[in-house]
Scaffold this motif. Structure first.
Motif, PDB file in Angstrom:
ATOM      1  N   ARG A  90       0.450  -6.758  10.663  1.00 40.77           N
ATOM      2  CA  ARG A  90       0.723  -6.747   9.204  1.00 40.77           C
ATOM      3  C   ARG A  90       0.578  -8.155   8.628  1.00 40.77           C
ATOM      4  O   ARG A  90      -0.020  -8.367   7.587  1.00 40.77           O
ATOM      5  CB  ARG A  90       2.130  -6.201   8.951  1.00 40.77           C
ATOM      6  N   GLU A 115      -6.889  -5.849   1.004  1.00 39.92           N
ATOM      7  CA  GLU A 115      -6.036  -4.682   1.258  1.00 39.92           C
ATOM      8  C   GLU A 115      -6.448  -4.039   2.569  1.00 39.92           C
ATOM      9  O   GLU A 115      -7.524  -3.451   2.662  1.00 39.92           O
ATOM     10  CB  GLU A 115      -6.204  -3.664   0.135  1.00 39.92           C
ATOM     11  N   SER A 131      -5.160  -1.413   5.558  1.00 40.77           N
ATOM     12  CA  SER A 131      -4.151  -0.425   5.893  1.00 40.77           C
ATOM     13  C   SER A 131      -3.757  -0.558   7.367  1.00 40.77           C
ATOM     14  O   SER A 131      -4.607  -0.878   8.205  1.00 40.77           O
ATOM     15  CB  SER A 131      -4.754   0.960   5.620  1.00 40.77           C
ATOM     16  N   LYS A 187       0.844  -1.190   0.000  1.00 44.42           N
ATOM     17  CA  LYS A 187       0.000   0.000   0.000  1.00 44.42           C
ATOM     18  C   LYS A 187       0.879   1.238   0.000  1.00 44.42           C
ATOM     19  O   LYS A 187       1.940   1.246   0.612  1.00 44.42           O
ATOM     20  CB  LYS A 187      -0.855   0.016   1.273  1.00 44.42           C
ATOM     21  N   MET A 196      -8.984  -0.814   7.933  1.00 45.82           N
ATOM     22  CA  MET A 196      -7.764  -0.260   8.529  1.00 45.82           C
ATOM     23  C   MET A 196      -7.648  -0.731   9.978  1.00 45.82           C
ATOM     24  O   MET A 196      -8.657  -0.864  10.670  1.00 45.82           O
ATOM     25  CB  MET A 196      -7.833   1.269   8.479  1.00 45.82           C
ATOM     26  N   ASP A 242       1.616   1.620   7.012  1.00 48.80           N
ATOM     27  CA  ASP A 242       1.595   2.395   5.768  1.00 48.80           C
ATOM     28  C   ASP A 242       0.927   3.758   5.946  1.00 48.80           C
ATOM     29  O   ASP A 242       1.010   4.616   5.086  1.00 48.80           O
ATOM     30  CB  ASP A 242       0.881   1.611   4.657  1.00 48.80           C
ATOM     31  N   ASN A 243       0.230   3.960   7.091  1.00 50.17           N
ATOM     32  CA  ASN A 243      -0.481   5.226   7.311  1.00 50.17           C
ATOM     33  C   ASN A 243       0.002   5.803   8.643  1.00 50.17           C
ATOM     34  O   ASN A 243      -0.110   5.150   9.677  1.00 50.17           O
ATOM     35  CB  ASN A 243      -1.990   4.951   7.319  1.00 50.17           C
ATOM     36  N   GLN A 255      -2.339   1.663  10.338  1.00 52.96           N
ATOM     37  CA  GLN A 255      -2.069   3.043  10.750  1.00 52.96           C
ATOM     38  C   GLN A 255      -1.394   3.038  12.121  1.00 52.96           C
ATOM     39  O   GLN A 255      -1.755   2.228  12.975  1.00 52.96           O
ATOM     40  CB  GLN A 255      -3.398   3.794  10.816  1.00 52.96           C
ATOM     41  N   THR A 292       0.935   6.887   3.428  1.00 51.46           N
ATOM     42  CA  THR A 292       0.067   8.051   3.638  1.00 51.46           C
ATOM     43  C   THR A 292       0.488   8.774   4.914  1.00 51.46           C
ATOM     44  O   THR A 292       0.629   8.153   5.967  1.00 51.46           O
ATOM     45  CB  THR A 292      -1.413   7.606   3.760  1.00 51.46           C
TER      46      THR A 292
END
Ligand code: DX5
Ligand code: ZN
Length: 225
Positions: free
Chosen positions: A164, A173, A175, A3, A137, A196-197, A177, A6
């Protein structure tokens, strides 16, 4: 495929007297999302801001707004968040029973928003087993929720890795955070572990050059994957 990274500035650290300028300054800095922390003084020992403020933020933001609900009754406010134009809503795993948590995530999804589940530091990756199938997420708190400006908890890194792996095993998918004490010194380790966030309050809003800060955070995260 991984991903994309962000950067999500947390409005908790902005200058509320100039909220519109702060939102514009963040989106002009090239961030991918804005993070709005809602606290009710019950689930956490602090009160932040409510839904009218978030609606105003959405109205001047060029990027999606993500609501992190640190409140006891999130279910009651999902419609209001949808009407405010919020992109994603995250609730905590322990605000109520697992059944109510799941019901709340289902309502968020049914409203057409992305659903996130947050884990306080004391809860492990196995807490996700009942809900991972409907989450878009997972938010791993890297401080105790309630206040900005705290120090990153290094011992959360193995949990990021474990989540993860669980997320990847779903084949969907999802995310990951991280939130709390994220900055140049800690973002690389979190990215390496699989986040990834990146929610960044103090280190973003207190930076003298926010665009440069956003760029550097992204580079630091990308170079550690
Ligand atoms: C804490 C909030 C965070 C906070 C992060 O409960 O969820 O989003 O604003 O602030 P920093 O980046 O300063 O730790
Ligand atoms: Zn937050």
């Amino acid at each position: 495929m991984k991903k994309q990274i962000t950067i999500s500035p947390s409005l908790l650290a902005c200058d509320f007297l100039h909220l519109e300028n702060e939102v514009k300054s963040a989106t002009d800095a090239g961030v991918g999302m804005l993070h709005a922390d809602v606290m009710d003084g019950v689930y956490v020992p602090n009160i932040s801001f409510g839904f009218d403020i978030i609606k105003s933020v959405v109205s001047v933001s060029d990027v999606p707004v993500d609501a992190h609900l640190m409140i006891k009754r999130p279910y009651d406010y999902i419609d209001v968040l949808k009407n405010a134009g919020v992109y994603s809503v995250t609730v905590h795993s322990d605000f109520d029973s697992p059944e109510v948590v799941r019901e709340t995530l289902e309502k968020i999804k049914a409203s057409g928003m992305k659903a996130g589940l947050a884990l306080r530091p004391m809860f492990g990756a196995n807490t996700l087993k009942d809900c991972l199938d409907i989450c878009d997420m997972i938010l791993i708190m890297t401080v105790e929720p309630g206040f900005g400006g705290q120090s990153f908890m290094q011992d959360m890194l193995p949990k990021i890795r474990a989540v993860r792996t669980l997320a990847d095993n779903t084949g969907r998918e999802i995310s990951i955070q991280v939130d709390g004490g994220i900055g140049e010194a800690t973002i690389g380790d979190c990215a390496e572990a699989g986040a990834d966030n990146f929610v960044i309050g103090t280190a973003f809003f207190k930076a003298t050059d926010r665009a440069a800060a956003a760029r550097n955070f992204k580079i630091a995260a990308e170079s550690h994957r």
